[in-house]
Design a protein around this motif. Structure first.
Motif, PDB file in Angstrom:
ATOM      1  N   ARG A 115       8.779 -19.942 -33.667  1.00  0.00           N
ATOM      2  CA  ARG A 115       9.574 -20.203 -32.404  1.00  0.00           C
ATOM      3  C   ARG A 115      10.891 -19.322 -32.397  1.00  0.00           C
ATOM      4  O   ARG A 115      11.283 -18.849 -31.419  1.00  0.00           O
ATOM      5  CB  ARG A 115       9.742 -21.463 -32.190  1.00  0.00           C
ATOM      6  CG  ARG A 115       8.277 -22.450 -32.122  1.00  0.00           C
ATOM      7  CD  ARG A 115       8.549 -24.034 -32.107  1.00  0.00           C
ATOM      8  NE  ARG A 115       9.545 -24.402 -31.054  1.00  0.00           N
ATOM      9  CZ  ARG A 115       9.989 -25.407 -30.751  1.00  0.00           C
ATOM     10  NH1 ARG A 115       9.718 -26.381 -31.561  1.00  0.00           N
ATOM     11  NH2 ARG A 115      10.783 -25.894 -30.015  1.00  0.00           N
ATOM     12  N   GLU A 116      11.441 -19.666 -33.422  1.00  0.00           N
ATOM     13  CA  GLU A 116      13.070 -19.131 -33.528  1.00  0.00           C
ATOM     14  C   GLU A 116      12.921 -17.415 -33.351  1.00  0.00           C
ATOM     15  O   GLU A 116      13.949 -16.784 -32.847  1.00  0.00           O
ATOM     16  CB  GLU A 116      13.685 -19.268 -34.578  1.00  0.00           C
ATOM     17  CG  GLU A 116      14.145 -20.956 -34.422  1.00  0.00           C
ATOM     18  CD  GLU A 116      14.841 -21.341 -35.873  1.00  0.00           C
ATOM     19  OE1 GLU A 116      14.697 -20.591 -37.017  1.00  0.00           O
ATOM     20  OE2 GLU A 116      15.377 -22.647 -35.943  1.00  0.00           O
ATOM     21  N   ALA A 117      11.790 -16.974 -33.894  1.00  0.00           N
ATOM     22  CA  ALA A 117      11.606 -15.618 -33.610  1.00  0.00           C
ATOM     23  C   ALA A 117      11.282 -15.022 -32.629  1.00  0.00           C
ATOM     24  O   ALA A 117      10.776 -13.669 -32.233  1.00  0.00           O
ATOM     25  CB  ALA A 117      10.621 -15.053 -34.923  1.00  0.00           C
ATOM     26  N   GLY A 118      11.059 -15.963 -31.352  1.00  0.00           N
ATOM     27  CA  GLY A 118      10.690 -15.785 -30.165  1.00  0.00           C
ATOM     28  C   GLY A 118       9.280 -15.688 -29.858  1.00  0.00           C
ATOM     29  O   GLY A 118       8.915 -15.271 -28.505  1.00  0.00           O
ATOM     30  N   LEU A 119       8.470 -15.986 -30.416  1.00  0.00           N
ATOM     31  CA  LEU A 119       7.066 -16.212 -30.101  1.00  0.00           C
ATOM     32  C   LEU A 119       6.880 -17.685 -29.370  1.00  0.00           C
ATOM     33  O   LEU A 119       7.430 -18.555 -29.461  1.00  0.00           O
ATOM     34  CB  LEU A 119       6.058 -16.592 -31.434  1.00  0.00           C
ATOM     35  CG  LEU A 119       5.436 -15.156 -31.918  1.00  0.00           C
ATOM     36  CD1 LEU A 119       6.951 -14.506 -32.789  1.00  0.00           C
ATOM     37  CD2 LEU A 119       4.472 -15.248 -33.144  1.00  0.00           C
ATOM     38  N   GLY A 120       5.961 -17.608 -28.398  1.00  0.00           N
ATOM     39  CA  GLY A 120       5.577 -18.686 -27.600  1.00  0.00           C
ATOM     40  C   GLY A 120       4.342 -19.428 -28.090  1.00  0.00           C
ATOM     41  O   GLY A 120       3.589 -18.950 -29.082  1.00  0.00           O
ATOM     42  N   ALA A 121       3.982 -20.375 -27.325  1.00  0.00           N
ATOM     43  CA  ALA A 121       2.647 -21.232 -27.897  1.00  0.00           C
ATOM     44  C   ALA A 121       1.582 -20.548 -27.640  1.00  0.00           C
ATOM     45  O   ALA A 121       0.552 -20.816 -28.357  1.00  0.00           O
ATOM     46  CB  ALA A 121       2.673 -22.702 -26.826  1.00  0.00           C
ATOM     47  N   GLU A 122       1.208 -19.804 -26.729  1.00  0.00           N
ATOM     48  CA  GLU A 122       0.219 -18.672 -26.698  1.00  0.00           C
ATOM     49  C   GLU A 122       0.189 -17.569 -27.588  1.00  0.00           C
ATOM     50  O   GLU A 122      -1.059 -17.379 -27.860  1.00  0.00           O
ATOM     51  CB  GLU A 122      -0.172 -17.986 -25.059  1.00  0.00           C
ATOM     52  CG  GLU A 122      -0.083 -18.973 -24.134  1.00  0.00           C
ATOM     53  CD  GLU A 122      -1.398 -19.699 -24.183  1.00  0.00           C
ATOM     54  OE1 GLU A 122      -2.420 -19.219 -24.617  1.00  0.00           O
ATOM     55  OE2 GLU A 122      -1.263 -21.232 -23.982  1.00  0.00           O
ATOM     56  N   ASP A 123       1.247 -17.212 -27.912  1.00  0.00           N
ATOM     57  CA  ASP A 123       1.232 -16.378 -29.407  1.00  0.00           C
ATOM     58  C   ASP A 123       0.628 -16.945 -30.582  1.00  0.00           C
ATOM     59  O   ASP A 123      -0.083 -16.496 -31.304  1.00  0.00           O
ATOM     60  CB  ASP A 123       2.491 -15.873 -29.540  1.00  0.00           C
ATOM     61  CG  ASP A 123       3.219 -15.100 -28.439  1.00  0.00           C
ATOM     62  OD1 ASP A 123       2.557 -14.030 -27.965  1.00  0.00           O
ATOM     63  OD2 ASP A 123       4.474 -15.185 -27.935  1.00  0.00           O
ATOM     64  N   ILE A 124       1.123 -18.213 -30.524  1.00  0.00           N
ATOM     65  CA  ILE A 124       0.495 -18.988 -31.926  1.00  0.00           C
ATOM     66  C   ILE A 124      -1.062 -19.388 -31.883  1.00  0.00           C
ATOM     67  O   ILE A 124      -1.566 -19.221 -32.699  1.00  0.00           O
ATOM     68  CB  ILE A 124       1.293 -20.156 -31.780  1.00  0.00           C
ATOM     69  CG1 ILE A 124       2.875 -19.739 -32.548  1.00  0.00           C
ATOM     70  CG2 ILE A 124       0.663 -21.136 -32.918  1.00  0.00           C
ATOM     71  CD1 ILE A 124       3.678 -21.065 -32.491  1.00  0.00           C
ATOM     72  N   ARG A 125      -1.394 -19.700 -30.528  1.00  0.00           N
ATOM     73  CA  ARG A 125      -2.873 -19.909 -30.369  1.00  0.00           C
ATOM     74  C   ARG A 125      -3.724 -18.580 -30.521  1.00  0.00           C
ATOM     75  O   ARG A 125      -4.609 -18.707 -31.373  1.00  0.00           O
ATOM     76  CB  ARG A 125      -3.075 -20.204 -28.812  1.00  0.00           C
ATOM     77  CG  ARG A 125      -2.626 -21.424 -28.536  1.00  0.00           C
ATOM     78  CD  ARG A 125      -2.933 -21.818 -27.147  1.00  0.00           C
ATOM     79  NE  ARG A 125      -4.324 -22.055 -26.762  1.00  0.00           N
ATOM     80  CZ  ARG A 125      -4.826 -23.347 -27.177  1.00  0.00           C
ATOM     81  NH1 ARG A 125      -4.255 -24.552 -27.155  1.00  0.00           N
ATOM     82  NH2 ARG A 125      -6.121 -23.431 -27.098  1.00  0.00           N
ATOM     83  N   ARG A 126      -2.958 -17.529 -30.050  1.00  0.00           N
ATOM     84  CA  ARG A 126      -3.668 -16.394 -30.751  1.00  0.00           C
ATOM     85  C   ARG A 126      -3.835 -16.092 -32.158  1.00  0.00           C
ATOM     86  O   ARG A 126      -4.648 -15.562 -32.873  1.00  0.00           O
ATOM     87  CB  ARG A 126      -3.339 -14.970 -29.824  1.00  0.00           C
ATOM     88  CG  ARG A 126      -3.512 -15.004 -28.477  1.00  0.00           C
ATOM     89  CD  ARG A 126      -3.104 -13.456 -27.802  1.00  0.00           C
ATOM     90  NE  ARG A 126      -1.662 -13.555 -27.822  1.00  0.00           N
ATOM     91  CZ  ARG A 126      -0.981 -13.987 -26.841  1.00  0.00           C
ATOM     92  NH1 ARG A 126      -1.604 -14.472 -25.805  1.00  0.00           N
ATOM     93  NH2 ARG A 126       0.536 -13.777 -26.683  1.00  0.00           N
ATOM     94  N   MET A 127      -2.665 -16.163 -32.853  1.00  0.00           N
ATOM     95  CA  MET A 127      -2.490 -15.954 -34.441  1.00  0.00           C
ATOM     96  C   MET A 127      -3.671 -16.920 -35.255  1.00  0.00           C
ATOM     97  O   MET A 127      -4.153 -16.265 -36.189  1.00  0.00           O
ATOM     98  CB  MET A 127      -1.173 -16.319 -34.683  1.00  0.00           C
ATOM     99  CG  MET A 127      -0.187 -15.302 -34.221  1.00  0.00           C
ATOM    100  SD  MET A 127       1.707 -16.095 -34.702  1.00  0.00           S
ATOM    101  CE  MET A 127       1.309 -15.428 -36.499  1.00  0.00           C
ATOM    102  N   VAL A 128      -3.878 -18.033 -34.686  1.00  0.00           N
ATOM    103  CA  VAL A 128      -4.948 -18.699 -35.338  1.00  0.00           C
ATOM    104  C   VAL A 128      -6.313 -18.865 -34.649  1.00  0.00           C
ATOM    105  O   VAL A 128      -7.221 -19.356 -35.175  1.00  0.00           O
ATOM    106  CB  VAL A 128      -4.381 -20.325 -35.363  1.00  0.00           C
ATOM    107  CG1 VAL A 128      -3.398 -20.604 -36.071  1.00  0.00           C
ATOM    108  CG2 VAL A 128      -4.493 -21.000 -33.868  1.00  0.00           C
ATOM    109  N   GLY A 129      -6.605 -17.845 -33.740  1.00  0.00           N
ATOM    110  CA  GLY A 129      -7.817 -17.443 -33.436  1.00  0.00           C
ATOM    111  C   GLY A 129      -8.312 -18.344 -32.121  1.00  0.00           C
ATOM    112  O   GLY A 129      -9.523 -18.538 -32.118  1.00  0.00           O
ATOM    113  N   LEU A 130      -7.647 -18.944 -31.534  1.00  0.00           N
ATOM    114  CA  LEU A 130      -7.897 -20.048 -30.443  1.00  0.00           C
ATOM    115  C   LEU A 130      -7.689 -19.345 -29.026  1.00  0.00           C
ATOM    116  O   LEU A 130      -6.784 -18.586 -28.949  1.00  0.00           O
ATOM    117  CB  LEU A 130      -7.068 -21.191 -30.448  1.00  0.00           C
ATOM    118  CG  LEU A 130      -7.434 -22.029 -31.599  1.00  0.00           C
ATOM    119  CD1 LEU A 130      -6.317 -23.303 -31.558  1.00  0.00           C
ATOM    120  CD2 LEU A 130      -8.775 -22.437 -31.807  1.00  0.00           C
ATOM    121  N   PRO A 131      -8.570 -19.508 -28.265  1.00  0.00           N
ATOM    122  CA  PRO A 131      -8.500 -18.929 -26.791  1.00  0.00           C
ATOM    123  C   PRO A 131      -7.322 -19.511 -26.022  1.00  0.00           C
ATOM    124  O   PRO A 131      -6.497 -20.381 -26.421  1.00  0.00           O
ATOM    125  CB  PRO A 131      -9.600 -19.461 -26.090  1.00  0.00           C
ATOM    126  CG  PRO A 131     -10.036 -20.629 -26.621  1.00  0.00           C
ATOM    127  CD  PRO A 131      -9.678 -20.470 -28.271  1.00  0.00           C
TER     128      PRO A 131
END
Length: 310
Positions: free
Chosen positions: A278-294
């Motif tokens: 989060r502190e690096a500027g990623l949003g919730a949707e970015d994290i969803r993509r990182m873990v392979g979720l739609p």
């Protein structure tokens, strides 16, 4: 009469920051709950008072809110319910199904090493790879146990697993996450693989295994969604549910998010925390993509029969 709602829960320990593995688990869990029109609960598993802190607890809640996860009632904090676990432990003691084990972890490892050196064969391990408890003190007389306890020897309350299995026979549980070839379907519990597990300690009247089954029953949890690394532990949980007369949830063990080296992510290994992302500027949707979720569905698009009660 309306059927009782499905009840799901996410139960992190506030002994470190949530990482991507936690993000995947809670997002899968939360979506399954909402698609089932059920309730979603947050439980704080803080029986380890030496390592768990309120600061980590607040960070957990903040990270979950950031991910778009909400919960329907105030979180249950295990440290506020030791009386519930003590009552369950006492019931097992009354049934003569637990005993004080006086060997430390170091002594258990040393015993296993001596056995292997002398016998040339491997001492049995539990599914996590730890040596099974030798249970040399399982057959101590009441007088011998009382003397050791009176003299201040440290001990842990251990389940006499073989005695419990002999009493109950074969037990099963429903697994909807893993494919049949990986252990899914109607699963036969194998608690003997764990040996005589710890159910309580001198300073704490519980352990993970005991508190999790008591909490699930108290909170009316009907569906347990968690990582496949906990699939083997379900055998012990199923045994404790039967011994204590508790309801049996349906289980769904999902795949794990692994690090670049192929191991599962861990707080203790310092794997990247959600807060850092989060502190690096990623949003919730970015994290969803990182873990392979739609991408998250639009607000209000998921079925939800129960209303938030705060």
């Amino acid at each position: 009469m309306q059927p009782a709602p499905a009840v799901f829960r996410f139960a992190p320990s506030p002994n470190g920051e949530l990482h991507l593995g936690h993000a995947y688990s809670v997002l899968v869990n939360h979506r399954m709950a909402r698609e089932a029109g059920g309730e979603f609960l947050l439980r704080i598993e803080d029986i380890d008072q030496a390592r768990c802190t309120r600061e980590y607890e607040r960070q957990i809640e903040d990270d979950l809110t950031f991910l778009g996860v909400d919960w329907d009632v105030a979180p249950r904090r295990q440290s506020e319910h030791f009386a519930d676990y003590a009552a369950a432990l006492e019931a097992l003691a009354d049934a003569e199904l637990i005993y004080p084990g006086f060997m430390s972890r170091g002594e258990i490892r040393a015993f296993a090493q001596r056995y292997e050196d002398d016998e040339g064969t491997r001492w049995p391990r539990d599914p996590d790879g730890a040596p099974l408890y030798p249970a040399l003190d399982r057959d101590l007389s009441s007088r011998q146990r009382e003397r050791k306890m009176r003299d201040g020897e440290r001990f842990a309350w251990r389940l006499d697993t073989a005695k419990a299995v002999a009493m109950l026979g074969t037990l099963t549980f429903a697994e909807t996450g893993l494919a049949p070839e990986a252990g899914g379907g109607e699963v036969v519990a194998k608690p003997l693989e764990w040996g005589d597990v710890v159910l309580g300690r001198m300073e704490t009247p519980t352990s993970y295994h005991l508190s999790v089954v008591v909490d699930d029953a108290v909170q009316g949890v009907t569906h347990v969604v968690r990582g496949r690394d906990l699939f083997p532990a379900t055998s012990i949980h199923r045994l404790l549910q039967a011994l204590l007369g508790l309801p049996v949830p349906r289980y769904h063990h999902h795949e794990l998010i692994l690090g670049p080296d192929g191991r599962k992510l861990s707080k203790s290994a310092g794997d990247t925390a959600i807060r850092a992302l989060r502190e690096a500027g990623l949003g919730a949707e970015d994290i969803r993509r990182m873990v392979g979720l739609p991408a998250a569905p639009p607000a209000g698009s998921l079925s939800r029969e129960s209303s938030a009660r705060g």
